[in-house]
Design a protein around this motif. Structure first.
Motif, PDB file in Angstrom:
ATOM      1  N   MET A 183       0.834  -1.212   0.000  1.00  0.00           N
ATOM      2  CA  MET A 183       0.000   0.000   0.000  1.00  0.00           C
ATOM      3  C   MET A 183       0.859   1.248   0.000  1.00  0.00           C
ATOM      4  N   THR A 184       0.295   2.323  -0.505  1.00  0.00           N
ATOM      5  CA  THR A 184       0.997   3.605  -0.489  1.00  0.00           C
ATOM      6  C   THR A 184       0.959   4.184   0.928  1.00  0.00           C
ATOM      7  N   PRO A 185       1.865   5.131   1.225  1.00  0.00           N
ATOM      8  CA  PRO A 185       1.837   5.771   2.547  1.00  0.00           C
ATOM      9  C   PRO A 185       0.496   6.439   2.866  1.00  0.00           C
ATOM     10  N   ALA A 186      -0.226   6.892   1.819  1.00  0.00           N
ATOM     11  CA  ALA A 186      -1.529   7.527   2.055  1.00  0.00           C
ATOM     12  C   ALA A 186      -2.503   6.552   2.706  1.00  0.00           C
ATOM     13  N   VAL A 187      -2.445   5.282   2.294  1.00  0.00           N
ATOM     14  CA  VAL A 187      -3.305   4.261   2.893  1.00  0.00           C
ATOM     15  C   VAL A 187      -2.806   3.908   4.292  1.00  0.00           C
ATOM     16  N   ALA A 188      -1.499   3.727   4.415  1.00  0.00           N
ATOM     17  CA  ALA A 188      -0.920   3.330   5.702  1.00  0.00           C
ATOM     18  C   ALA A 188      -1.187   4.374   6.781  1.00  0.00           C
ATOM     19  N   ASN A 189      -1.117   5.648   6.407  1.00  0.00           N
ATOM     20  CA  ASN A 189      -1.364   6.707   7.391  1.00  0.00           C
ATOM     21  C   ASN A 189      -2.806   6.693   7.879  1.00  0.00           C
ATOM     22  N   ARG A 190      -3.731   6.350   6.990  1.00  0.00           N
ATOM     23  CA  ARG A 190      -5.148   6.319   7.376  1.00  0.00           C
ATOM     24  C   ARG A 190      -5.434   5.241   8.423  1.00  0.00           C
ATOM     25  N   ILE A 191      -4.706   4.144   8.362  1.00  0.00           N
ATOM     26  CA  ILE A 191      -4.978   3.041   9.295  1.00  0.00           C
ATOM     27  C   ILE A 191      -3.868   2.894  10.333  1.00  0.00           C
ATOM     28  N   ASN A 192      -2.963   3.865  10.342  1.00  0.00           N
ATOM     29  CA  ASN A 192      -1.875   3.898  11.335  1.00  0.00           C
ATOM     30  C   ASN A 192      -1.052   2.609  11.309  1.00  0.00           C
TER      31      ASN A 192
END
Length: 209
Positions: A183-192
């Motif tokens: 996943m991109t960092p944008a996805v990872a940041n959303r789910i911590n």
């Protein structure tokens, strides 16, 4: 020595004294009569009050309050999860983060623009943008369930946080390492999600961009 009163004067004096006493008695009798009259009037009014029935006003009952309880509805992600569970389209497994660097996108073919800036082309033909919520499915694992163009819900099993993303790329990490997603960092940041972790993935209708 004063001269004795004459008989006529004595009679006149006596009459005046008598009239004075009579006036006093008349005043007393009048006063008592007025008091007695007031007492009688008060007694009559009191009796009338006792005889008059009291009107009891019953309180008006309040109208019952109607409470409307809204019908609980599931989030679209939860509804999609229920549907995916029935269809057997829920996957759980390891996921990692990939970025637009050589180290962050191992196995990706590098490209360079006219300014010499590095970029990567995803399997759908678009340039990788780490600010978009996109994921790469694993060949041999999740790509069978979530082909390119599918919008999926990605949930971090460690904390329960979830977000939506679009499947825009594929990767050989499925066969090599058994991972189900990159996943991109944008996805990872959303789910911590930090680095890598266990996730649950299921499809949902809509745009995950």
């Amino acid at each position: 020595m004063p001269a004795p009163l004459s008989f006529k004067k004595m009679i006149k004096f006596t009459n005046q004294k008598h009239h004075y006493k009579v006036s006093i008695w008349i005043s007393k009798i009048s006063l008592w009569f007025i008091l007695l009259l007031c007492f009688v009037i008060g007694a009559v009014m009191a009796l009338n009050r006792l005889k008059t029935p009291k009107t009891i006003v019953s309180p008006v009952p309040e109208e019952p309050k109607i409470t409307i309880t809204p019908t609980p509805t599931l989030f679209p992600e939860a509804e999609a999860e229920e549907k995916a569970r029935k269809e057997g389209k829920i996957l759980e497994g390891e996921a990692t983060i990939y970025t637009d660097t050589i180290e962050g996108c191992l196995g990706c073919k590098p490209h360079y623009d006219e300014n010499g800036k590095l970029y990567f082309i995803m399997a759908n033909g678009e340039r990788l943008d780490v600010k978009r919520r996109t994921v790469a499915c694993g060949v041999g694992t999740s790509c069978k369930v979530f082909p390119l163009g599918t919008t999926v819900v990605v949930q971090n099993l460690e904390n329960g946080m979830f977000t939506t993303a679009e499947v825009t790329d594929t990767g050989g990490f499925g066969k090599l390492y058994g991972r189900i997603l990159d996943m991109t960092p944008a996805v990872a940041n959303r789910i911590n999600l930090k680095g890598k972790g266990q996730v649950r993935v299921w499809p949902i209708e809509g745009d995950g961009k």
